[in-house]
Design a protein around this motif. Sequence first.
Motif, PDB file in Angstrom:
ATOM      1  N   PHE A  75      -7.154   0.560  -7.867  1.00  0.00           N
ATOM      2  CA  PHE A  75      -6.119   1.401  -7.261  1.00  0.00           C
ATOM      3  C   PHE A  75      -6.225   1.387  -5.739  1.00  0.00           C
ATOM      4  N   LYS A  76      -5.083   1.202  -5.089  1.00  0.00           N
ATOM      5  CA  LYS A  76      -5.045   1.269  -3.628  1.00  0.00           C
ATOM      6  C   LYS A  76      -3.618   1.541  -3.152  1.00  0.00           C
ATOM      7  N   VAL A 108       8.920   2.509   7.201  1.00  0.00           N
ATOM      8  CA  VAL A 108       7.709   2.473   6.376  1.00  0.00           C
ATOM      9  C   VAL A 108       7.444   1.070   5.849  1.00  0.00           C
ATOM     10  N   ASN A 109       6.193   0.649   5.902  1.00  0.00           N
ATOM     11  CA  ASN A 109       5.728  -0.553   5.205  1.00  0.00           C
ATOM     12  C   ASN A 109       4.657  -0.103   4.220  1.00  0.00           C
ATOM     13  N   LEU A 110       4.961  -0.186   2.931  1.00  0.00           N
ATOM     14  CA  LEU A 110       4.140   0.425   1.890  1.00  0.00           C
ATOM     15  C   LEU A 110       3.720  -0.598   0.845  1.00  0.00           C
ATOM     16  N   SER A 111       2.459  -0.544   0.435  1.00  0.00           N
ATOM     17  CA  SER A 111       1.989  -1.374  -0.681  1.00  0.00           C
ATOM     18  C   SER A 111       1.165  -0.527  -1.630  1.00  0.00           C
ATOM     19  N   VAL A 112       1.317  -0.774  -2.925  1.00  0.00           N
ATOM     20  CA  VAL A 112       0.628  -0.022  -3.974  1.00  0.00           C
ATOM     21  C   VAL A 112       0.033  -0.997  -4.977  1.00  0.00           C
ATOM     22  N   ASN A 113      -1.229  -0.770  -5.324  1.00  0.00           N
ATOM     23  CA  ASN A 113      -1.902  -1.572  -6.347  1.00  0.00           C
ATOM     24  C   ASN A 113      -2.465  -0.649  -7.423  1.00  0.00           C
ATOM     25  N   VAL A 114      -2.158  -0.952  -8.677  1.00  0.00           N
ATOM     26  CA  VAL A 114      -2.752  -0.267  -9.822  1.00  0.00           C
ATOM     27  C   VAL A 114      -3.173  -1.343 -10.815  1.00  0.00           C
ATOM     28  N   GLY A 116      -3.327  -4.144 -13.109  1.00  0.00           N
ATOM     29  CA  GLY A 116      -2.362  -5.034 -13.732  1.00  0.00           C
ATOM     30  C   GLY A 116      -1.096  -5.288 -12.967  1.00  0.00           C
ATOM     31  N   THR A 117      -0.863  -4.556 -11.874  1.00  0.00           N
ATOM     32  CA  THR A 117       0.394  -4.760 -11.153  1.00  0.00           C
ATOM     33  C   THR A 117       0.279  -4.238  -9.734  1.00  0.00           C
ATOM     34  N   SER A 118       1.223  -4.656  -8.888  1.00  0.00           N
ATOM     35  CA  SER A 118       1.292  -4.175  -7.512  1.00  0.00           C
ATOM     36  C   SER A 118       2.727  -4.319  -7.025  1.00  0.00           C
ATOM     37  N   GLN A 119       3.034  -3.623  -5.935  1.00  0.00           N
ATOM     38  CA  GLN A 119       4.377  -3.695  -5.369  1.00  0.00           C
ATOM     39  C   GLN A 119       4.323  -3.299  -3.904  1.00  0.00           C
ATOM     40  N   SER A 120       5.172  -3.930  -3.090  1.00  0.00           N
ATOM     41  CA  SER A 120       5.290  -3.600  -1.672  1.00  0.00           C
ATOM     42  C   SER A 120       6.755  -3.372  -1.328  1.00  0.00           C
ATOM     43  N   LYS A 121       6.986  -2.454  -0.377  1.00  0.00           N
ATOM     44  CA  LYS A 121       8.338  -2.188   0.111  1.00  0.00           C
ATOM     45  C   LYS A 121       8.287  -1.885   1.600  1.00  0.00           C
TER      46      LYS A 121
END
Length: 295
Positions: A75-76, A108-114, A116-121
């Motif tokens: 998680f990050k 905003v520049n956002l990235s999420v990691n959990v 099995g998956t991740s996403q940035s916007k």
Amino acid sequence: MSTIAKAASLAALLACAATIANATEGGTSVYPNGTENYMAGALPPPGLYGMVFGNHYEATQVNDGSGNNLNIPGFKVQADVVAGRLAWVPGTKVLGGDLVAHVIVPVVNLSVNVPGTSQSKSGVGDITTGLGLGYHHSPNLHSVVAVDFFLPTGAYNKTDLANIGKNHFALEPVYAVSYIDPNGFNGDLKFGYIFNSKNDATDYTSGNEFHFDYAAGWGVGNGWTLGVGGYYYQQVTEDSTSGVNNGKGSAMAIGPSVKYDSGKGWFGTLKVENEMNVKNRAQGSSVWLKLVFPL
């Protein structure tokens, strides 16, 4: 901004850790906790002013309702935000105070990691606007009362992992006070109480929230003030939705804070915040920069 930086939709983590008690939808708030610093309640003379807020936020853990790390592997959340603020003090007196209007537009520049998956916007987040009255009680003591409105302008999709918007309106009465001494004690508090409306995409209404940002320091001369700053946050009422086990989120943060006043109409602040005593939310750290200048 700090909470915008946490605007990753942590509700997605429910799929990874069913024990999370959400506490406000996605475990986030419309207000960027920890934004304010020195001079929070000191309204400048009549004129037009620009402000720039810069924030880097990073979190690698999510805590449950007892404050325990859920130990979600991988998680990050990481975000970098630049928010422009325009404030206008027209020189109009209302109820003995000086009228002020403002608008804040975050990018905003956002990235999420959990697992099995991740996403940035990237993009424009939720815009804030409001009206207030500033009071100058003495050369050292100043205060502001205001009402802010949070507008759902940021991109949002209920199936996305990362969202830079909350997809609902919110209203917040605000009170801020500043004590300023270039060669002595400096203290600032900014209180807010947030009323959230419903997210129509999810039929979810987050509970009411109380928070305050703070700064305390000592003026050491030549325009410098050294001290500490941070925030306190407590969700006051339960969320409103069906089929969800809701808890109330809480958190606080503290870290070193510094201000430089040029004596020429512009000043800047810098602080580092580490979050602690966090419940039902992500826990991380922030670096904050604020610049204020006349236009």
